[in-house]
Design a protein around this motif. Sequence first.
Motif, short mmCIF file in Angstrom:
data_model
loop_
_atom_site.label_atom_id
_atom_site.label_comp_id
_atom_site.label_asym_id
_atom_site.label_seq_id
_atom_site.Cartn_x
_atom_site.Cartn_y
_atom_site.Cartn_z
N LEU A 144 -26.34 -18.21 96.97
CA LEU A 144 -25.64 -18.91 98.06
C LEU A 144 -24.63 -18.05 98.84
O LEU A 144 -24.69 -18.02 100.08
CB LEU A 144 -24.97 -20.16 97.48
CG LEU A 144 -24.52 -21.25 98.44
CD1 LEU A 144 -25.66 -21.72 99.33
CD2 LEU A 144 -23.94 -22.43 97.65
N PRO A 145 -23.70 -17.33 98.16
CA PRO A 145 -22.69 -16.60 98.94
C PRO A 145 -23.31 -15.63 99.95
O PRO A 145 -22.90 -15.61 101.12
CB PRO A 145 -21.90 -15.84 97.86
CG PRO A 145 -22.09 -16.63 96.62
CD PRO A 145 -23.48 -17.21 96.71
N GLU A 146 -24.29 -14.86 99.51
CA GLU A 146 -24.89 -13.88 100.41
C GLU A 146 -25.59 -14.56 101.59
O GLU A 146 -25.44 -14.15 102.75
CB GLU A 146 -25.88 -13.02 99.63
CG GLU A 146 -26.14 -11.73 100.34
CD GLU A 146 -26.96 -10.76 99.49
OE1 GLU A 146 -26.94 -10.86 98.26
OE2 GLU A 146 -27.61 -9.91 100.11
N ARG A 147 -26.29 -15.63 101.29
CA ARG A 147 -27.03 -16.33 102.35
C ARG A 147 -26.07 -17.00 103.34
O ARG A 147 -26.29 -17.01 104.54
CB ARG A 147 -27.98 -17.37 101.74
CG ARG A 147 -29.10 -16.72 100.92
CD ARG A 147 -30.05 -17.75 100.38
NE ARG A 147 -30.80 -18.42 101.44
CZ ARG A 147 -31.35 -19.62 101.32
NH1 ARG A 147 -31.22 -20.29 100.20
NH2 ARG A 147 -32.01 -20.15 102.31
N LEU A 148 -24.95 -17.54 102.79
CA LEU A 148 -23.97 -18.19 103.67
C LEU A 148 -23.32 -17.18 104.61
O LEU A 148 -23.13 -17.43 105.80
CB LEU A 148 -22.88 -18.88 102.85
CG LEU A 148 -23.22 -20.23 102.22
CD1 LEU A 148 -22.11 -20.68 101.29
CD2 LEU A 148 -23.46 -21.29 103.30
N ALA A 185 -24.49 -32.02 97.03
CA ALA A 185 -25.22 -30.76 96.81
C ALA A 185 -26.22 -30.92 95.66
O ALA A 185 -25.85 -31.36 94.59
CB ALA A 185 -24.22 -29.65 96.48
N ARG A 186 -27.45 -30.58 95.95
CA ARG A 186 -28.48 -30.60 94.89
C ARG A 186 -29.16 -29.24 94.89
O ARG A 186 -30.07 -29.01 95.67
CB ARG A 186 -29.51 -31.70 95.20
CG ARG A 186 -28.91 -33.09 95.08
CD ARG A 186 -29.66 -34.11 95.88
NE ARG A 186 -28.81 -35.27 96.07
CZ ARG A 186 -29.15 -36.48 95.69
NH1 ARG A 186 -30.30 -36.71 95.13
NH2 ARG A 186 -28.31 -37.49 95.90
N MET A 187 -28.68 -28.35 94.05
CA MET A 187 -29.19 -26.97 94.07
C MET A 187 -29.49 -26.48 92.67
O MET A 187 -28.80 -26.85 91.72
CB MET A 187 -28.13 -26.04 94.68
CG MET A 187 -27.90 -26.29 96.14
SD MET A 187 -26.84 -25.02 96.79
CE MET A 187 -27.22 -25.17 98.51
N THR A 188 -30.46 -25.60 92.57
CA THR A 188 -30.78 -25.01 91.27
C THR A 188 -29.78 -23.87 91.01
O THR A 188 -29.10 -23.41 91.94
CB THR A 188 -32.20 -24.41 91.28
OG1 THR A 188 -32.22 -23.37 92.25
CG2 THR A 188 -33.25 -25.47 91.62
N VAL A 189 -29.74 -23.41 89.78
CA VAL A 189 -28.84 -22.31 89.41
C VAL A 189 -29.16 -21.08 90.27
O VAL A 189 -28.26 -20.38 90.75
CB VAL A 189 -28.99 -21.99 87.90
CG1 VAL A 189 -28.15 -20.79 87.50
CG2 VAL A 189 -28.60 -23.20 87.07
N GLU A 190 -30.45 -20.83 90.46
CA GLU A 190 -30.87 -19.66 91.26
C GLU A 190 -30.39 -19.80 92.70
O GLU A 190 -29.92 -18.83 93.30
CB GLU A 190 -32.40 -19.53 91.24
CG GLU A 190 -32.97 -19.13 89.88
CD GLU A 190 -32.29 -17.90 89.31
OE1 GLU A 190 -32.13 -16.92 90.04
OE2 GLU A 190 -31.88 -17.94 88.12
#
Length: 362
Positions: free
Chosen positions: A272-276, A262-267
């Motif tokens: 993430l939860p809502e989008r998932l 996983a390579r993700m920014t803090v934002e």
Amino acid sequence: MPNQPTYHIIGAGIAGLMCSRFLRKQRPQSKIIIYEANNRPGGRCYSYDDKEMGCRLDNATHVILRGNRMASALTGVHRWPSQTYFWDAEKDTITSKIFKYHRQILKSMCNTQAEDIPRKMIKNICWKLFPWSKHQLGVYFSKNDLTQRLINPMLIYADEIKYGHRLESVGVEFGKIATLHFNKGILELDKNDIVIVALDAAAYSKIFQSRDFTFNSIINVHFRTSQEINLPKLAGYMGIINGLADWVFINEDIVSFTISDARMTVEEIKALPERLWKQLDILRGVNSAFLPPHKVIIHQNATIAQDVYNNILRPENAQTKYGNMFIAGDWTMKDFPCSIEAAILSARRAVKTALTKEKKQK
Ligand SMILES: Cc1cc2nc3c(=O)[nH]c(=O)nc-3n(C[C@H](O)[C@H](O)[C@H](O)COP(=O)(O)OP(=O)(O)OC[C@H]3O[C@@H](n4cnc5c(N)ncnc54)[C@H](O)[C@@H]3O)c2cc1C
């Protein structure tokens, strides 16, 4: 008994615990002590009571493939009751043609982008670890409690597990480890004692100033829901292509997503939860009214990057430059994906090497 060595194992992860199991089988009368920095066993593989979610959670979803023979024998038969399907989130299509998605499978197995994985590791995956021949994945999993299913049964083999004992350095005399320096004090070893170091790569490198590994992270997002979640094809888990996560798993009232390398920014992580959950809605063909309670767990140094660079740094065998010290741990099995299987194989190799050497010296 005079001259009976004590076996000192450092680290109570799967590798360390399995060392105690193999040693107990070979040396039933011997003294075996495990020293663990943490206040619980299991290392990277454990369950805990999550206060916010109000339930017991596995720190991460751990699956075991049918090809992982040692690990699947250890877990017992708890197969996920479904075939492996992949959902293409862009095209909204579902297929069970796993060959088409071998890059995704390799990425999940090695927590590394498929193009960076060494050829020899891919060869080992194809010939030893992955059940290609059956044209489907036999997947075993911990039914909601890794600690209870996997870890606790392994606690009976050592005479003692000393928690809160962090190894900080060692003292060497005549090419052998003579003293173990813990945060709690110094332990002097007898001349026949054997040390098996079963640490993660970062801890090992720090103590023994050995190797400059790089690491990849894994993100798990767990949702707890009272809704009955049914995936298409009655699948219990599904691979996701062109989506936010790599896999979704349904485990009773817990829905878990896994993102390897996983390579993700803090934002991005915040959103993430809502989008998932929205993506899961699309997959299920529903429109959820609200977002269930959830937990994002970021494992920064989940495994070493299993690329060519790191593979070269991995040891060739379990013997170290110190005569009475041997190493185990998932990262020590060169050309193998860092996994439960590799941790068990490394323990078997370390114990075999230690006992063979001990025999020769008698
Ligand atoms: C998020 C995530 C998902 C995963 N998914 C899967 C999966 O689906 N299938 C699979 O097969 N594998 C999976 N793995 C990998 C698997 O968890 C590891 O390969 C395995 O647990 C490694 O065991 P180990 O004993 O080698 O190392 P560890 O579990 O890291 O054990 C090392 C132990 O040493 C202790 N320690 C560290 N420093 C010191 C010190 N100085 N002194 C004393 N003790 C010390 C640690 O606390 C730890 O208990 C996953 C890992 C993560 C993080």
